[in-house]
Design a protein around this motif. Structure first.
Motif, PDB file in Angstrom:
ATOM      1  N   UNK A   4       0.835  -1.190   0.000  1.00  0.00           N
ATOM      2  CA  UNK A   4       0.000   0.000   0.000  1.00  0.00           C
ATOM      3  C   UNK A   4       0.871   1.242   0.000  1.00  0.00           C
ATOM      4  N   UNK A   5       1.272   1.735  -1.178  1.00  0.00           N
ATOM      5  CA  UNK A   5       2.106   2.919  -1.242  1.00  0.00           C
ATOM      6  C   UNK A   5       1.312   4.160  -0.864  1.00  0.00           C
ATOM      7  N   UNK A   6       2.039   5.240  -0.632  1.00  0.00           N
ATOM      8  CA  UNK A   6       1.404   6.515  -0.338  1.00  0.00           C
ATOM      9  C   UNK A   6       0.772   7.046  -1.612  1.00  0.00           C
ATOM     10  N   UNK A   7      -0.575   7.061  -1.664  1.00  0.00           N
ATOM     11  CA  UNK A   7      -1.286   7.429  -2.883  1.00  0.00           C
ATOM     12  C   UNK A   7      -0.967   8.861  -3.317  1.00  0.00           C
ATOM     13  N   UNK A   8      -0.910   9.779  -2.362  1.00  0.00           N
ATOM     14  CA  UNK A   8      -0.667  11.171  -2.711  1.00  0.00           C
ATOM     15  C   UNK A   8       0.724  11.355  -3.317  1.00  0.00           C
ATOM     16  N   UNK A   9       1.677  10.545  -2.845  1.00  0.00           N
ATOM     17  CA  UNK A   9       3.023  10.674  -3.411  1.00  0.00           C
ATOM     18  C   UNK A   9       3.044  10.221  -4.859  1.00  0.00           C
ATOM     19  N   UNK A  10       2.213   9.227  -5.213  1.00  0.00           N
ATOM     20  CA  UNK A  10       2.143   8.789  -6.598  1.00  0.00           C
ATOM     21  C   UNK A  10       1.602   9.902  -7.479  1.00  0.00           C
ATOM     22  N   UNK A  11       0.530  10.569  -7.030  1.00  0.00           N
ATOM     23  CA  UNK A  11      -0.049  11.643  -7.821  1.00  0.00           C
ATOM     24  C   UNK A  11       0.897  12.817  -7.942  1.00  0.00           C
ATOM     25  N   UNK A  79       5.006   6.567 -29.063  1.00  0.00           N
ATOM     26  CA  UNK A  79       4.787   6.767 -27.630  1.00  0.00           C
ATOM     27  C   UNK A  79       5.668   5.776 -26.881  1.00  0.00           C
ATOM     28  N   UNK A  80       6.540   6.289 -26.061  1.00  0.00           N
ATOM     29  CA  UNK A  80       7.394   5.434 -25.231  1.00  0.00           C
ATOM     30  C   UNK A  80       6.691   5.141 -23.906  1.00  0.00           C
ATOM     31  N   UNK A  81       6.934   3.961 -23.385  1.00  0.00           N
ATOM     32  CA  UNK A  81       6.364   3.569 -22.098  1.00  0.00           C
ATOM     33  C   UNK A  81       7.433   2.879 -21.270  1.00  0.00           C
ATOM     34  N   UNK A  82       7.271   2.948 -19.975  1.00  0.00           N
ATOM     35  CA  UNK A  82       8.171   2.202 -19.099  1.00  0.00           C
ATOM     36  C   UNK A  82       7.450   1.795 -17.835  1.00  0.00           C
ATOM     37  N   UNK A  83       7.920   0.696 -17.266  1.00  0.00           N
ATOM     38  CA  UNK A  83       7.334   0.087 -16.083  1.00  0.00           C
ATOM     39  C   UNK A  83       8.434  -0.113 -15.055  1.00  0.00           C
ATOM     40  N   UNK A  84       8.141   0.265 -13.812  1.00  0.00           N
ATOM     41  CA  UNK A  84       9.136   0.169 -12.739  1.00  0.00           C
ATOM     42  C   UNK A  84       8.498  -0.469 -11.510  1.00  0.00           C
ATOM     43  N   UNK A  85       9.346  -0.931 -10.625  1.00  0.00           N
ATOM     44  CA  UNK A  85       8.866  -1.508  -9.367  1.00  0.00           C
ATOM     45  C   UNK A  85       8.760  -0.463  -8.264  1.00  0.00           C
ATOM     46  N   UNK A  86       9.176   0.768  -8.538  1.00  0.00           N
ATOM     47  CA  UNK A  86       9.104   1.826  -7.527  1.00  0.00           C
ATOM     48  C   UNK A  86       8.521   3.083  -8.170  1.00  0.00           C
ATOM     49  N   UNK A  87       7.920   3.927  -7.341  1.00  0.00           N
ATOM     50  CA  UNK A  87       7.244   5.105  -7.862  1.00  0.00           C
ATOM     51  C   UNK A  87       8.206   6.201  -8.306  1.00  0.00           C
ATOM     52  N   UNK A  88       9.481   6.106  -7.972  1.00  0.00           N
ATOM     53  CA  UNK A  88      10.463   7.076  -8.464  1.00  0.00           C
ATOM     54  C   UNK A  88      11.092   6.631  -9.783  1.00  0.00           C
ATOM     55  N   UNK A  89      10.733   5.433 -10.268  1.00  0.00           N
ATOM     56  CA  UNK A  89      11.209   4.885 -11.533  1.00  0.00           C
ATOM     57  C   UNK A  89      12.740   4.728 -11.553  1.00  0.00           C
ATOM     58  N   UNK A 121       3.418  -2.485  -9.646  1.00  0.00           N
ATOM     59  CA  UNK A 121       4.275  -1.787 -10.597  1.00  0.00           C
ATOM     60  C   UNK A 121       3.762  -0.357 -10.795  1.00  0.00           C
ATOM     61  N   UNK A 122       4.661   0.480 -11.308  1.00  0.00           N
ATOM     62  CA  UNK A 122       4.312   1.838 -11.690  1.00  0.00           C
ATOM     63  C   UNK A 122       4.670   2.017 -13.160  1.00  0.00           C
ATOM     64  N   UNK A 123       3.906   2.848 -13.869  1.00  0.00           N
ATOM     65  CA  UNK A 123       4.117   3.001 -15.304  1.00  0.00           C
ATOM     66  C   UNK A 123       3.880   4.449 -15.710  1.00  0.00           C
ATOM     67  N   UNK A 124       4.409   4.814 -16.888  1.00  0.00           N
ATOM     68  CA  UNK A 124       4.212   6.153 -17.440  1.00  0.00           C
ATOM     69  C   UNK A 124       4.544   6.115 -18.934  1.00  0.00           C
TER      70      UNK A 124
END
Length: 516
Positions: A4-11, A79-89, A121-124
């Motif tokens: 359960x990551x900090x939701x506000x930090x993700x946004x 369009x490039x995409x990437x997936x990471x295991x942490x929210x700081x990528x 995972x986190x993505x952008x």
């Protein structure tokens, strides 16, 4: 336990990443410079599997453009995409490039594989020097896993009838999975709603450009974007994604061009949802029903109750009764989808079999006292089809059956009897009905017309006319369900509360109310 990551930090991270150089991204400008930020519609993920998910975005620097192309030039964009295991990528595990095409309204559906089961995972995305906000997603657990998880489900978000505050609260729940059960957007022309607090853009949606523009308007809402960015979604449409109360090729109102409208609507729906490429429509048809497993704990049977149904009986008159309701030829699912569902029951090895579907499944007599009346647009208009589904549950290895429902703009909790309408019949399944996000306006805790008919329906255990969604925690031993409500949607900023809580115990389909 789920992470359960900090939701506000993700946004908050989205603004930071947009302002800084992004290591690992190259600068691809196939579409050339854009007039503005193309990620105005946010990001989304869906269709979780043990080894992957679908990532979605759509490029639209001018999202409300009347031509439906969102201000994008009429050429392809890398369009490039990437997936990471942490929210700081800082720990990127996958990256790649996809192409957004003008004929798909510059939407992209990245179908990932090769990820770890049961992982967060986190993505952008990035294009033409612009970086999207990040999203959080997760894969489903490995087969055989009984890992508990949290799931929220919602439906019916009418833009004109309220603020999407409930979506923001849903995001803050940090669920592992979200189900959306239909009426994601409404087709009506600007200004039609009597509960209007903000306006649709444009006329009633009948063209591809109109549907694309309407989805874009909904997706610019920051609360809806937050809900999409919080977790993977499983989606099914109901009627308003096309037109009110449509049934296969039959519109609610006479319309000789309806099939063209249906094709346009389903195409826009696919373009704007995190669905697999296999769901891409072919003309007027779209392969929407599918089965998604969450380890061995839950099997989600996602139903389509619009594309294959026969026309509503009783002239589709609310609170009506007629012999056609009981016709063996009447079907809500269509024969092929019914066989698919019954085969899924026959092969079930899940602890919980969950039907994600649109309209009220259990019987509801809507007339107080003498006489009877039903909603012919729901399963009450197709009783023999429903009886075969119930018999399929009873005669199969299904251990626990739970039906999840939207459509009716109110919270309900009900027990499903082996013989509908017979209070002496045994309970064989449970139905949880989510209220709307906004449709119907502020609402109230109850309604006199519903209170008057509850004695006719002893299997119904709860009703609330407030807006909101349902939060669940699914474990091997029970499903805990909280009916989450907001006191108003006519203005922003409503708090969230729990109107009622229930537990469904393993091998016990009864509803047990908990708390005050």
């Amino acid at each position: 336990m789920p992470i359960t990551p900090n939701r506000r930090s993700v946004l908050k991270a989205g603004a930071v990443f947009a302002a800084l150089p992004v290591v690992g991204f190259t600068d691809r400008r196939r579409a050339g410079p854009l007039a503005g930020d193309p990620f105005t519609l946010g990001v989304a993920s869906g269709e979780p599997a043990p080894d992957g998910v679908v990532l979605w975005t759509r490029l639209a620097p001018n999202p409300l453009a009347e031509d439906g192309f969102g201000g994008m030039p009429a050429r392809a964009a890398d369009v490039e995409w990437e997936v990471a295991t942490d929210e700081s990528f800082s720990a990127v595990v996958r990256r790649g490039v996809t192409t957004a095409l003008p004929e798909s309204a510059h939407s992209v559906h990245v179908e990932l594989s090769g990820l770890r089961p049961g992982a967060e995972y986190f993505y952008r995305f990035r294009t033409s020097g612009h970086v999207s906000p990040p999203g959080r997603t997760r894969t489903s657990p490995e087969p055989g896993s009984l890992q508990p998880f949290r799931m929220c489900f919602a439906s019916c978000s009418h833009y004109e009838q309220g603020w999407f505050t409930a979506y923001r609260h849903l995001a803050d729940e940090q669920p592992d999975l979200v189900l959306h059960l239909g009426d994601y957007q409404y087709e009506y022309a600007a200004g039609r709603s009597t509960e209007r607090v903000r306006d649709h853009v444009g006329p009633e949606t009948v063209t591809l450009a109109g549907y694309r523009q309407r989805y874009a308007q909904y997706k610019t809402d920051p609360d809806l974007q937050a809900a999409h960015a919080a977790a993977p979604w499983l989606v099914v449409f109901d009627d308003h994604e096309v037109a009110n109360n449509w049934a296969d090729g039959v519109p609610d109102e006479p319309d000789p061009s309806f099939l063209g409208r249906r094709a346009a609507a389903l195409r826009a729906y696919y373009e704007n949802m995190p669905l697999r490429p296999s769901a891409r429509p072919r003309g007027i048809d779209m392969a929407l029903h599918r089965r998604v497993d969450w380890g061995a704990l839950a099997s989600f049977h996602m139903l389509d109750t619009r594309q294959y149904r026969t026309d509503q009986p009783c002239g589709d008159v609310y609170r009506s009764d007629c012999p056609e309701r009981h016709s063996p030829a009447a079907t809500l699912t269509g024969a092929e989808q019914e066989r698919w569902l019954l085969d899924g029951f026959a092969r079930s090895r899940a602890r919980w079999d969950v039907l994600g579907q649109q309209v009220f499944f259990g019987e509801v007599d809507l007339v107080a006292g003498e006489g009877r009346g039903y909603n012919p647009d729901a399963w009450d208009g197709y009783t023999v089809n429903r009886d075969r589904i119930v018999a399929g549950i009873v005669g199969s290895p299904v251990r626990n059956a739970v039906v999840l429902t939207g459509d009716v703009h109110a919270h309900w909790a009900a027990e499903i009897r082996e013989r509908a309408g017979d209070p002496s019949s045994r309970t064989v399944a449970t139905e949880l009905v989510t209220s709307s996000i906004t449709s119907g306006g502020d609402g109230s805790d109850t309604r006199p017309d519903v209170e008057a008919v509850l004695p006719e329906n002893p299997h119904i255990r709860y009703f609330s006319d407030r807006r909101g969604y349902v939060r669940t925690r699914i474990t091997p031993d029970a499903i805990e369900a909280d009916f989450r409500t907001v006191p108003f949607v006519s203005r922003p900023g409503a708090p969230i509360a729990t109107g009622a809580s229930f537990v469904i115990a393993d091998r016990d389909p009864a509803l047990h109310r908990t708390g005050a």
